[in-house]
Motif scaffolding. Structure first.
Motif, PDB file in Angstrom:
ATOM      1  N   PHE A   1      -9.131 -20.365 -16.162  1.00 28.14           N
ATOM      2  CA  PHE A   1      -7.821 -19.911 -15.690  1.00 28.14           C
ATOM      3  C   PHE A   1      -6.961 -19.493 -16.879  1.00 28.14           C
ATOM      4  CE2 PHE A   1      -3.381 -20.628 -14.498  1.00 28.14           C
ATOM      5  CZ  PHE A   1      -3.304 -19.901 -13.319  1.00 28.14           C
ATOM      6  N   LEU A   2      -6.344 -18.315 -16.766  1.00 23.11           N
ATOM      7  CA  LEU A   2      -5.488 -17.802 -17.834  1.00 23.11           C
ATOM      8  C   LEU A   2      -4.426 -16.891 -17.241  1.00 23.11           C
ATOM      9  CD1 LEU A   2      -4.769 -17.288 -20.834  1.00 23.11           C
ATOM     10  CD2 LEU A   2      -6.455 -15.435 -20.819  1.00 23.11           C
ATOM     11  N   ASN A   3      -3.156 -17.222 -17.497  1.00 20.64           N
ATOM     12  CA  ASN A   3      -2.016 -16.385 -17.117  1.00 20.64           C
ATOM     13  C   ASN A   3      -2.056 -15.963 -15.650  1.00 20.64           C
ATOM     14  OD1 ASN A   3      -1.119 -16.527 -19.771  1.00 20.64           O
ATOM     15  ND2 ASN A   3      -2.165 -14.645 -20.367  1.00 20.64           N
ATOM     16  N   GLY A   4      -2.323 -16.920 -14.769  1.00 21.24           N
ATOM     17  CA  GLY A   4      -2.301 -16.643 -13.339  1.00 21.24           C
ATOM     18  C   GLY A   4      -3.558 -16.001 -12.798  1.00 21.24           C
ATOM     19  N   ILE A   5      -4.634 -15.946 -13.590  1.00 24.88           N
ATOM     20  CA  ILE A   5      -5.861 -15.267 -13.185  1.00 24.88           C
ATOM     21  C   ILE A   5      -7.057 -16.194 -13.388  1.00 24.88           C
ATOM     22  CG2 ILE A   5      -7.327 -13.249 -13.535  1.00 24.88           C
ATOM     23  CD1 ILE A   5      -4.898 -11.782 -14.647  1.00 24.88           C
ATOM     24  N   ILE A   6      -7.921 -16.271 -12.378  1.00 24.83           N
ATOM     25  CA  ILE A   6      -9.157 -17.035 -12.463  1.00 24.83           C
ATOM     26  C   ILE A   6     -10.278 -16.100 -12.904  1.00 24.83           C
ATOM     27  CG2 ILE A   6     -10.811 -18.449 -11.171  1.00 24.83           C
ATOM     28  CD1 ILE A   6      -8.516 -19.091  -9.218  1.00 24.83           C
ATOM     29  N   HIS A   7     -11.046 -16.516 -13.924  1.00 23.83           N
ATOM     30  CA  HIS A   7     -12.128 -15.684 -14.466  1.00 23.83           C
ATOM     31  C   HIS A   7     -13.457 -16.413 -14.326  1.00 23.83           C
ATOM     32  CE1 HIS A   7      -8.403 -14.564 -16.613  1.00 23.83           C
ATOM     33  NE2 HIS A   7      -8.923 -13.353 -16.724  1.00 23.83           N
ATOM     34  N   TRP A   8     -14.538 -15.649 -14.187  1.00 24.97           N
ATOM     35  CA  TRP A   8     -15.882 -16.208 -14.175  1.00 24.97           C
ATOM     36  C   TRP A   8     -16.886 -15.122 -14.558  1.00 24.97           C
ATOM     37  CZ3 TRP A   8     -13.092 -14.873  -9.942  1.00 24.97           C
ATOM     38  CH2 TRP A   8     -13.671 -13.974  -9.044  1.00 24.97           C
ATOM     39  N   VAL A   9     -18.123 -15.558 -14.836  1.00 27.10           N
ATOM     40  CA  VAL A   9     -19.184 -14.645 -15.258  1.00 27.10           C
ATOM     41  C   VAL A   9     -20.152 -14.426 -14.115  1.00 27.10           C
ATOM     42  CG1 VAL A   9     -21.161 -14.362 -16.801  1.00 27.10           C
ATOM     43  CG2 VAL A   9     -19.014 -15.272 -17.691  1.00 27.10           C
ATOM     44  N   VAL A  10     -20.457 -13.158 -13.838  1.00 28.37           N
ATOM     45  CA  VAL A  10     -21.475 -12.788 -12.857  1.00 28.37           C
ATOM     46  C   VAL A  10     -22.766 -12.510 -13.612  1.00 28.37           C
ATOM     47  CG1 VAL A  10     -22.177 -11.091 -11.129  1.00 28.37           C
ATOM     48  CG2 VAL A  10     -19.801 -11.850 -11.239  1.00 28.37           C
ATOM     49  N   ARG A  11     -23.828 -13.232 -13.262  1.00 24.09           N
ATOM     50  CA  ARG A  11     -25.061 -13.163 -14.038  1.00 24.09           C
ATOM     51  C   ARG A  11     -26.152 -12.318 -13.375  1.00 24.09           C
ATOM     52  NH1 ARG A  11     -22.631 -18.113 -15.171  1.00 24.09           N
ATOM     53  NH2 ARG A  11     -22.517 -18.555 -17.412  1.00 24.09           N
TER      54      ARG A  11
END
Length: 410
Positions: free
Chosen positions: A234-244
């Motif tokens: 989570f960073l600055n109101g945004i959820i991030h993840w990696v698509v493999r």
């Protein structure tokens, strides 16, 4: 006479409840308090009402988050200690402090010994917990009842999706909207839901404090977008993840908690070259360093070496910079496993990078004098862990209108 006068002045101070610190300007007091370790802040809440009001103000939490050394909240995986959460902080010399907040989910949330809770996520001082159950030798989390809790104040709210889901079908996250100042529970789909007519994947969103308006919102994702999200950042109101997936060259996906939209985040140009294989993506994890999105990757052909890339200007692909290289074979500390770094936890004030390795080691890396240090926490190993910054604000002000429950006092 001078001694008598001094004693009289001290007596007047005690009677009047005044001292030098209380006469300081509130901005100076806030500046001092924001530099203290969080376990000291607990005691500061009890000094006077003025300090308490300063500490529970949301603006103080934001300032403290920017200044504090990395804090973590962890849950041991062994059965005897699984019902306890530990909040741990590091001092300026990067040592784990012995004093810590110990929060027992079994006793403090009043769930009873038959209900096991699992730490799912952490965001801005709040944590997300889910009930665990055992199915076919696997520990799964039932998402039909989630708990958003502030372990500092002991307050929590119960969030019910209204239908049975498990952690194998959804990736539960907790997010914060910087503009609207609200928290949201987000369930990212891991696979297609049978209930959907068009068989597309959906994400479910619940906004704390809007219970009267409606429950959960369904956000359509589209075919093949999420592809088993996990290890979200989570960073600055945004959820991030990696698509493999091997069919997805642009492998960093994001969900904006504010506008509830999915977007691609461009990776470093080197990561989309033809020689990049699907296998190489399994050695990639995301994190946050100094308020910037970061990627940690295993070096090609070297199981013991890792590179950390930092996105200096968010959303700009050309701003990715290979900032650090960590070779586990250097220095006196030797890690027994060469598996990928599990999670980047943050950057300490002294410049050390804090991360978890193999889900068993809490490690810091000094890039100036390349060396590693393994940190022991009560002899714990094999734990769930998330970055954590204490929030002294009452959950009543955060989740307005939600039924609020108070955990047993510590």
């Amino acid at each position: 006479m001078a001694k008598k006068k001094a004693k009289a002045e001290k007596a007047d101070e005690k009677v009047g409840g005044t001292d030098i610190i209380s006469q300081l300007h509130p901005n100076i007091v806030i500046d001092i308090l924001s530099r203290l370790p969080f376990n000291t802040l607990f005691s500061c809440r009890c000094v006077c009402k003025t300090w308490l009001h300063l500490l529970v103000d949301p603006s103080f939490a934001q300032l403290y988050r920017a200044r504090a050394n990395p804090c973590i909240i962890l849950q041991p995986r062994n059965k005897n200690r699984q019902q306890h959460l530990y909040a741990v902080h590091f001092d300026n010399r990067n040592y784990v402090r012995n004093s810590r907040v110990k929060f027992a989910t079994e006793t403090h949330l009043g769930m009873g010994c038959n209900v096991k809770l699992r730490l799912l996520d952490s965001c801005n001082g709040l944590i997300l917990l889910g009930e665990m159950y055992r199915y076919q030798r696997q520990n799964l989390v039932k998402l039909d009842q989630l708990y958003v809790c502030n372990p500092i104040t002991g307050e929590f709210v119960i969030v019910r999706p209204g239908f049975n889901l498990t952690s194998s079908a959804m990736c539960p996250c907790l997010g914060f909207c910087p503009k609207s100042q609200v928290y949201k529970v987000v369930l990212l789909s891991k696979k297609k839901l049978v209930a959907e007519v068009n068989n597309n994947m959906v994400t479910l969103v619940y906004t704390l404090g809007e219970k009267g308006n409606g429950l959960w919102k369904s956000v359509n994702v589209g075919d093949g977008l999420l592809d088993q999200p996990k290890n979200t950042t989570f960073l600055n109101g945004i959820i991030h993840w990696v698509v493999r997936s091997h069919t997805v060259p642009q492998f960093i996906y994001s969900f904006d908690v504010e506008d509830e939209c999915f977007r691609l985040v461009p990776p470093p140009p080197e990561f989309v070259s033809p020689d990049r294989t699907t296998w190489s993506k399994w050695g990639i994890n995301l994190g946050v360093l100094e308020g910037r999105l970061a990627i940690v990757e295993r070096a090609k052909g070297d199981f013991w070496c890792f590179h950390i890339w930092v996105m200096k200007d968010y959303g700009v692909q050309a701003s990715w910079t290979k900032t650090y290289t960590m070779d586990f074979m250097m220095g006196k500390v030797k890690l027994k496993h060469y598996s990928s770094i599990s999670q980047i936890l943050g950057l300490c004030r002294n410049g050390d990078i804090l991360f978890t390795h193999h889900r068993r080691n809490l490690v810091s890396f000094n890039p100036v004098n390349p060396s590693f240090k393994i940190h022991k926490i009560d002899k714990l190993c094999n734990f769930l862990m998330h970055p954590y910054i204490p929030n002294l604000s009452s959950l009543r002000d955060i989740a307005r209108g939600e039924p609020l429950f108070n955990a047993t006092l510590r």
